[in-house]
Design a protein around this motif. Structure first.
Motif, PDB file in Angstrom:
ATOM      1  N   LEU A  93      45.243 133.767  93.255  1.00 41.97           N
ATOM      2  CA  LEU A  93      44.177 133.678  94.257  1.00 41.97           C
ATOM      3  C   LEU A  93      43.677 135.067  94.621  1.00 41.97           C
ATOM      4  CD1 LEU A  93      45.414 130.987  96.815  1.00 41.97           C
ATOM      5  CD2 LEU A  93      43.387 130.861  95.380  1.00 41.97           C
ATOM      6  N   LEU A  94      42.372 135.266  94.538  1.00 41.10           N
ATOM      7  CA  LEU A  94      41.784 136.546  94.931  1.00 41.10           C
ATOM      8  C   LEU A  94      41.272 136.434  96.369  1.00 41.10           C
ATOM      9  CD1 LEU A  94      39.918 137.537  91.656  1.00 41.10           C
ATOM     10  CD2 LEU A  94      42.290 137.891  92.322  1.00 41.10           C
ATOM     11  N   LEU A  95      42.170 136.041  97.255  1.00 33.84           N
ATOM     12  CA  LEU A  95      41.854 135.877  98.676  1.00 33.84           C
ATOM     13  C   LEU A  95      42.885 136.621  99.494  1.00 33.84           C
ATOM     14  CD1 LEU A  95      41.256 131.996  98.721  1.00 33.84           C
ATOM     15  CD2 LEU A  95      39.474 133.755  98.773  1.00 33.84           C
ATOM     16  N   THR A  96      42.459 137.156 100.631  1.00 26.59           N
ATOM     17  CA  THR A  96      43.414 137.786 101.532  1.00 26.59           C
ATOM     18  C   THR A  96      44.287 136.715 102.170  1.00 26.59           C
ATOM     19  OG1 THR A  96      41.976 137.646 103.471  1.00 26.59           O
ATOM     20  CG2 THR A  96      41.709 139.584 102.039  1.00 26.59           C
ATOM     21  N   VAL A  97      45.391 137.142 102.753  1.00 26.60           N
ATOM     22  CA  VAL A  97      46.278 136.200 103.439  1.00 26.60           C
ATOM     23  C   VAL A  97      45.515 135.472 104.543  1.00 26.60           C
ATOM     24  CG1 VAL A  97      48.334 136.021 104.908  1.00 26.60           C
ATOM     25  CG2 VAL A  97      48.360 137.501 102.885  1.00 26.60           C
ATOM     26  N   GLU A  98      44.647 136.204 105.249  1.00 28.63           N
ATOM     27  CA  GLU A  98      43.867 135.592 106.326  1.00 28.63           C
ATOM     28  C   GLU A  98      42.898 134.550 105.778  1.00 28.63           C
ATOM     29  OE1 GLU A  98      45.637 139.317 107.470  1.00 28.63           O
ATOM     30  OE2 GLU A  98      44.221 138.867 105.828  1.00 28.63           O
ATOM     31  N   GLN A  99      42.251 134.863 104.665  1.00 26.22           N
ATOM     32  CA  GLN A  99      41.329 133.899 104.060  1.00 26.22           C
ATOM     33  C   GLN A  99      42.074 132.655 103.582  1.00 26.22           C
ATOM     34  OE1 GLN A  99      39.649 136.572 101.111  1.00 26.22           O
ATOM     35  NE2 GLN A  99      37.679 136.673 102.178  1.00 26.22           N
ATOM     36  N   GLN A 100      43.246 132.839 103.000  1.00 27.27           N
ATOM     37  CA  GLN A 100      44.032 131.698 102.536  1.00 27.27           C
ATOM     38  C   GLN A 100      44.393 130.776 103.701  1.00 27.27           C
ATOM     39  OE1 GLN A 100      47.311 132.633  99.773  1.00 27.27           O
ATOM     40  NE2 GLN A 100      46.334 134.611  99.416  1.00 27.27           N
ATOM     41  N   ALA A 101      44.824 131.369 104.824  1.00 26.63           N
ATOM     42  CA  ALA A 101      45.195 130.554 105.981  1.00 26.63           C
ATOM     43  C   ALA A 101      43.990 129.807 106.530  1.00 26.63           C
ATOM     44  CB  ALA A 101      45.814 131.445 107.064  1.00 26.63           C
ATOM     45  N   ALA A 102      42.828 130.483 106.558  1.00 29.08           N
ATOM     46  CA  ALA A 102      41.627 129.848 107.094  1.00 29.08           C
ATOM     47  C   ALA A 102      41.163 128.704 106.198  1.00 29.08           C
ATOM     48  CB  ALA A 102      40.516 130.890 107.247  1.00 29.08           C
ATOM     49  N   ILE A 103      41.327 128.853 104.894  1.00 25.68           N
ATOM     50  CA  ILE A 103      40.823 127.847 103.958  1.00 25.68           C
ATOM     51  C   ILE A 103      41.813 126.697 103.762  1.00 25.68           C
ATOM     52  CG2 ILE A 103      40.220 127.450 101.525  1.00 25.68           C
ATOM     53  CD1 ILE A 103      39.033 130.306 101.537  1.00 25.68           C
ATOM     54  N   PHE A 104      43.076 127.042 103.569  1.00 25.67           N
ATOM     55  CA  PHE A 104      44.066 126.026 103.202  1.00 25.67           C
ATOM     56  C   PHE A 104      44.906 125.528 104.381  1.00 25.67           C
ATOM     57  CE2 PHE A 104      43.493 128.665  99.324  1.00 25.67           C
ATOM     58  CZ  PHE A 104      42.862 127.705  98.548  1.00 25.67           C
ATOM     59  N   GLY A 105      44.725 126.137 105.552  1.00 23.96           N
ATOM     60  CA  GLY A 105      45.411 125.642 106.744  1.00 23.96           C
ATOM     61  C   GLY A 105      46.682 126.412 107.062  1.00 23.96           C
ATOM     62  N   PRO A 106      47.199 126.252 108.270  1.00 21.57           N
ATOM     63  CA  PRO A 106      48.368 127.032 108.719  1.00 21.57           C
ATOM     64  C   PRO A 106      49.637 126.717 107.945  1.00 21.57           C
ATOM     65  CG  PRO A 106      47.813 125.306 110.300  1.00 21.57           C
ATOM     66  CD  PRO A 106      46.693 125.351 109.318  1.00 21.57           C
ATOM     67  N   GLN A 107      49.702 125.543 107.307  1.00 20.30           N
ATOM     68  CA  GLN A 107      50.898 125.182 106.544  1.00 20.30           C
ATOM     69  C   GLN A 107      50.960 125.889 105.199  1.00 20.30           C
ATOM     70  OE1 GLN A 107      48.212 123.341 106.726  1.00 20.30           O
ATOM     71  NE2 GLN A 107      47.757 122.657 104.642  1.00 20.30           N
ATOM     72  N   TRP A 108      49.866 126.548 104.817  1.00 17.76           N
ATOM     73  CA  TRP A 108      49.818 127.220 103.527  1.00 17.76           C
ATOM     74  C   TRP A 108      50.752 128.426 103.524  1.00 17.76           C
ATOM     75  CZ3 TRP A 108      47.980 126.438  98.762  1.00 17.76           C
ATOM     76  CH2 TRP A 108      47.869 127.529  97.902  1.00 17.76           C
TER      77      TRP A 108
END
Length: 266
Positions: free
Chosen positions: A117-132
């Motif tokens: 994934l070429l996403l920051t940790v913050e972007q991942q949490a925002a997109i995939f949810g807090p359980q990610w």
């Protein structure tokens, strides 16, 4: 070494200018740079004037001018040499820009193969949810990095921006919601409604990599057996992981696939 009165041979010019003998012969044939002298035996000899012309040809060729354009510059007294060079500079600038874009694309592709994934940790949490768990892509790379499916996933990932990943995540969320609703409605594995959900799962999952029916059976087992996946599906509805696995298995049987012996086949 200066040209003698008798001139330089093709081999000597080739060595001096770093140009192949074949190229010199070709330039002679097309009239771009013909040697002015010949020996009694018919061998080509280049004079000092010929050598000066050849030097200019080499320079113009190195900056990317074609042989036709070079000949026009050298032979047409009315040729706009600065204009031709400016036009060539503009073409070089365009090529540099394209190469820089290609370099950036290659960097993204390399990162995607190494990170997923070429996403920051913050972007991942925002997109995939807090359980990610942001460690999951790294774990997947360690587990599946040498597979064709990881390569397919990485190449898709390299081309996606956060908005496109959000659309992928939304499609999967909507699908999982439909799974829970189907289970609540008493949909049974093997029914037309259940089989449609299995097909929808393959379509949604194609956002990661193409999923064969055999591979889908293997995923169904993993969803039920591995604690993290089972917790995710059972968090949507208690028992959903097992229901989903049974639904995938029933659809596989309808396509003459034995779930008990299915393997990861692409």
């Amino acid at each position: 070494m200066k040209p003698s009165a008798s001139g330089l041979t093709v081999g000597e010019v080739s060595t001096r200018l770093g140009v192949t003998v074949r190229a010199l012969h070709h330039w002679d044939e097309i009239g771009l740079a013909r040697p002015s002298l010949r020996t009694p035996a018919g061998y080509r000899l280049y004079t000092a004037s010929d050598l000066e012309r050849l030097h200019r040809i080499v320079v113009y060729r190195e900056i990317g001018l074609g042989l036709d354009k070079i000949q026009a510059i050298l032979d047409d007294s009315t040729a706009d040499v600065p204009g031709a060079l400016r036009a060539q500079r503009a073409q070089v600038a365009e090529r540099i820009d394209r190469l820089q874009q290609l370099s950036a694309g290659l960097d993204r592709m390399i990162d995607a193969h190494e990170r997923g994934l070429l996403l920051t940790v913050e972007q991942q949490a925002a997109i995939f949810g807090p359980q990610w768990n942001p460690d999951w892509p790294t774990q997947a790379r360690q587990r599946y990095g040498d597979t064709t499916q990881w390569q397919q996933y990485a190449e898709l990932s390299a081309s996606r921006d956060p908005e496109e990943w959000q659309a992928v995540a939304d499609a999967m969320t909507n699908f999982e919601r439909a799974l829970g609703e189907a289970m609540d409605a008493g949909v049974t594995p093997g029914s037309p409604e259940a089989n449609q959900l299995v097909e929808r799962h393959r379509e949604v999952f194609a956002s990661y990599f193409p999923l064969t029916r055999q591979m889908q059976v293997c995923l169904g087992r993993m969803f039920e057996a591995e604690p993290a996946f089972a917790a995710h599906y059972d968090g949507i509805r208690p028992g959903l992981a097992t229901w989903f696995r049974k639904t995938i298995d029933a659809s596989a049987r309808a396509h003459n696939i034995n779930p008990d012996t299915a393997t990861w086949q692409s």
